[in-house]
Scaffold this active site. Structure first.
Site, PDB file in Angstrom:
ATOM      1  N   ASN A 144      -0.503   3.780   1.623  1.00 21.47           N
ATOM      2  CA  ASN A 144      -1.106   4.618   2.530  1.00 21.47           C
ATOM      3  C   ASN A 144      -0.086   4.588   4.121  1.00 21.47           C
ATOM      4  OD1 ASN A 144      -2.929   5.577   3.784  1.00 21.47           O
ATOM      5  ND2 ASN A 144      -4.456   5.139   3.277  1.00 21.47           N
ATOM      6  N   LYS A 169     -15.985   1.100  15.942  1.00 19.27           N
ATOM      7  CA  LYS A 169     -15.607   1.150  14.595  1.00 19.27           C
ATOM      8  C   LYS A 169     -14.957  -0.781  13.942  1.00 19.27           C
ATOM      9  CE  LYS A 169     -14.513   1.970   9.605  1.00 19.27           C
ATOM     10  NZ  LYS A 169     -13.843   3.334   8.567  1.00 19.27           N
ATOM     11  N   GLY A 172     -14.566   7.386   2.530  1.00 18.99           N
ATOM     12  CA  GLY A 172     -14.544   6.174   1.355  1.00 18.99           C
ATOM     13  C   GLY A 172     -16.530   6.466   1.743  1.00 18.99           C
ATOM     14  N   TYR A 173     -17.336   5.256   2.017  1.00 17.49           N
ATOM     15  CA  TYR A 173     -18.741   5.376   2.130  1.00 17.49           C
ATOM     16  C   TYR A 173     -19.462   5.426   3.427  1.00 17.49           C
ATOM     17  CZ  TYR A 173     -17.800   4.366  -2.747  1.00 17.49           C
ATOM     18  OH  TYR A 173     -17.880   4.907  -3.727  1.00 17.49           O
ATOM     19  N   ASP A 174     -18.708   4.943   4.460  1.00 21.27           N
ATOM     20  CA  ASP A 174     -18.980   5.082   5.631  1.00 21.27           C
ATOM     21  C   ASP A 174     -20.103   6.871   6.447  1.00 21.27           C
ATOM     22  OD1 ASP A 174     -17.093   3.403   6.271  1.00 21.27           O
ATOM     23  OD2 ASP A 174     -15.743   4.139   7.649  1.00 21.27           O
ATOM     24  N   THR A 226       1.183  -1.241  -0.175  1.00 19.13           N
ATOM     25  CA  THR A 226       0.146  -0.290  -0.005  1.00 19.13           C
ATOM     26  C   THR A 226       0.910   1.278   0.120  1.00 19.13           C
ATOM     27  OG1 THR A 226      -1.702   1.490   1.183  1.00 19.13           O
ATOM     28  CG2 THR A 226       0.166   0.137   2.171  1.00 19.13           C
ATOM     29  N   ASP A 273      -7.410  -6.180  -0.161  1.00 21.49           N
ATOM     30  CA  ASP A 273      -8.761  -5.457  -1.013  1.00 21.49           C
ATOM     31  C   ASP A 273     -10.082  -5.099  -0.462  1.00 21.49           C
ATOM     32  OD1 ASP A 273      -8.988  -3.831  -3.890  1.00 21.49           O
ATOM     33  OD2 ASP A 273     -10.282  -5.302  -4.210  1.00 21.49           O
ATOM     34  N   HIS A 275     -16.071  -4.952   8.706  1.00 22.61           N
ATOM     35  CA  HIS A 275     -14.853  -5.678   8.267  1.00 22.61           C
ATOM     36  C   HIS A 275     -13.761  -6.277   8.098  1.00 22.61           C
ATOM     37  CE1 HIS A 275     -15.022  -1.918   6.062  1.00 22.61           C
ATOM     38  NE2 HIS A 275     -14.530  -3.190   4.970  1.00 22.61           N
ATOM     39  N   ARG A 276     -12.453  -5.112   8.478  1.00 19.40           N
ATOM     40  CA  ARG A 276     -11.894  -4.801   8.353  1.00 19.40           C
ATOM     41  C   ARG A 276     -11.175  -4.717   9.773  1.00 19.40           C
ATOM     42  NH1 ARG A 276     -11.107  -0.829   6.305  1.00 19.40           N
ATOM     43  NH2 ARG A 276     -10.495  -1.058   3.754  1.00 19.40           N
TER      44      ARG A 276
END
Length: 226
Positions: free
Chosen positions: A10, A204, A177-179, A8, A79, A209-210
């Site tokens: 990031n 969170k 993101g879409y949070d 990554t 991913d 998921h992460r």
């Protein structure tokens, strides 16, 4: 100290993983691939989270091997994305580029909401997915790893899934993101739901998921360090 290289660019992911491993007491140092040299860009043009994560993990491992990195060094790639039922599972693997190759979070969210509006919908069931792929630089077979999915012998695959609902309504200022548009039922709020962007980071991580995928990874890493 065993080295763990993240596929990554990031820096936040590197800092986060380093903190997680330190808290777990694992003797590992974490690096971004780009910090070790001009890492190759891995083209993500496949149709699944598994294929993308595998491409990135193996691609960075081969690059490191060519640079003389120790074979036992571990490479981790991830991913992730959101899959919306009303959009037949999209954006899925294209979550980061849903509105185009140069899209940012705001553009991707706007595109997603426009897709819902075009179908006359205010909301849809959805789920987040995170898939982690772990391999050695030398590509040697890995031992049986607790919590890992069945996979090819050189890979450890760890998956997390978080079910919820995408809504055109927006709430919260946290996350990314879409949070702000991904709502989780049963967490309070006016109708019993809150958006992920309203959750504290620790809440969170405990649910996401992460977080699920990383906890499975942490259960497996000690096997590789013995």
């Amino acid at each position: 100290m065993r080295r763990l290289v993240l596929a990554t660019a990031n820096p936040h992911k590197v800092e986060e993983m380093a903190a997680i491993l330190a808290a777990a007491g694992l003797p590992m140092t974490v690096y971004a691939a780009q910090a070790l040299g001009p890492a190759p860009a891995i083209v993500e043009d496949q149709d699944s989270f598994l294929k993308h994560a595998t491409l990135k993990a193996r691609g960075i491992a081969r690059w490191l091997a060519g640079r003389g990195e120790l074979g036992a060094t571990l490479v981790l790639a991830d991913d992730s994305g959101v899959c919306v039922d009303a959009l037949d599972g999209r954006p899925g693997v294209d979550s980061a580029v849903f509105a185009g190759p140069q899209a940012d979070d705001a553009a991707n969210n706007a595109h997603l909401l426009a897709e819902l509006a075009a179908r006359g919908l205010e909301r849809s069931p959805a789920h987040y997915v995170c898939l982690l792929a772990l391999t050695r630089v030398d590509g040697a077979p890995l031992p049986s790893l607790p919590g890992a999915e069945p996979s090819e012998v050189d890979l450890g695959i760890f998956v997390g899934r978080w079910d919820g609902e995408i809504r055109r309504a927006r709430a919260g200022t946290g996350g990314f993101g879409y949070d702000p548009h991904f709502w989780i039922p049963g967490l309070g709020g006016p109708d019993g739901a809150r958006s992920v962007a309203e959750l504290a980071p620790e809440e969170k991580h405990a649910r996401s998921h992460r977080g699920q995928a990383v906890r499975r990874l942490l259960a497996a890493l000690p096997v590789l360090l013995t």
